[in-house]
Enzyme design. Sequence first.
Site, PDB file in Angstrom:
ATOM      1  N   ARG A 104      10.345  13.399  65.173  1.00 47.69           N
ATOM      2  CA  ARG A 104       9.840  13.687  63.827  1.00 47.69           C
ATOM      3  C   ARG A 104       8.909  12.581  63.329  1.00 47.69           C
ATOM      4  NH1 ARG A 104      12.646  17.755  60.975  1.00 47.69           N
ATOM      5  NH2 ARG A 104      11.635  16.969  59.101  1.00 47.69           N
ATOM      6  N   TYR A 209      16.426  17.166  74.629  1.00 49.17           N
ATOM      7  CA  TYR A 209      15.083  17.341  75.175  1.00 49.17           C
ATOM      8  C   TYR A 209      14.323  16.037  75.036  1.00 49.17           C
ATOM      9  CZ  TYR A 209      14.542  18.464  70.179  1.00 49.17           C
ATOM     10  OH  TYR A 209      14.620  18.458  68.810  1.00 49.17           O
TER      11      TYR A 209
END
Length: 401
Positions: A104, A209
């Site tokens: 993010r 991931y």
Amino acid sequence: MRVVVVGAGIAGLTLAASLHRRGVPCEVFEQAAVLREVGAGIQIAPNASRLLERLGLAAHLATVGVQPAALEMHRWEDDRLIVRVPLGEECRRQFQAPYYTVHRADLHDGLRALVPTGHVHLGKRCVAVEEGPDTVRLQFADGSSTAADVVVGADGIHSVVRASLVADERQFSGQAIYRGVVPSSAVRFLQTEPRVVLWLGPDRHCVCYPVSGGRAVSVGATAPSARGASESWLATGDIAELMAGYADWCSEVRGLLTALDRVGRWSLYDRDPITRWSSQRITLVGDAAHPMLPFVAQGANQAIEDAVALSVLLAHSSAATVGEVLNRYAELRRCRTEEVQRISRRNSSALHVPNGDRRERRDAAIASSQAARERSWLYGFDAEHAALADVAGASRGSSMP
């Protein structure tokens, strides 16, 4: 026409960048004293990546992001593969846009760089919104105020701007999520091929991931929770408590969680869909409009779609027509985001079924699904083109006798 955006998260910065690209003056007011995005990883699907690339982030995403080769779902107790859905080149071939996994903070940094210096104002916590016939006035906690022709609430699930349009309450899902990041060297099974990997178990699931250009791996692990708590990105979690809930899971999951040295813990909330997103001079984007559970990995993607669609419509409006434009924007976006919200809620239970016949049926349905075809409505959608088509339709309508 002066546009003010409340909130400098992914939704707010995408909107500001897209408005400036289209020549619309825009100011962003953010409550944080320091502009930084925290948390862990997010998945950027083709429906959002194509929009970010058009904004100028193609090189940035290629550097900080990872293009996973596939999404895999596994059983919780023995790591047995349920289904593998190709991503990577298959996404580019079918949807003409990549699928990225990113941190993010890295995405936030890229968006911030697209907004001209001086247009983001920090330490400005909005406490009141007052709409008049010609302007909207915002009051801030420090005693200052500002006025604008249009105000856009990008201020998340606790949106003050939303509260000026509708009175409703957030809904607790009964789930919490632990998020953290580990070095990629600690996750050997991702070193040969980048993937999004989920393990589905009773009452909970775990996902991981690669992010940060492949140097790190984002980890998320859900757990049932009887209590709601703050959704603050600064909330911390107890690793021992997390590990206890996954003690009998497969070695891959236990090894992944053991590599965490700290985690955040967030209770998961959403809100019921609303029919009123906009007034004559106020509208909403992202979580302020449609907060959703993370069980489709589309929260940020839908926020990016909102922001780009709204920027297109505002760029083709004036102070005289803005009320009509804001209502067209809401109608353009509402049905799609409601569907994603609905699927996210449904997956809250579908991903977490108990062992037995119900799980066997669920796994068989997942394994036999036509995943690429079923993703077309989601990944193949182009929010910018949809907004431009709406503008063209409105223009034709206004020219009719």
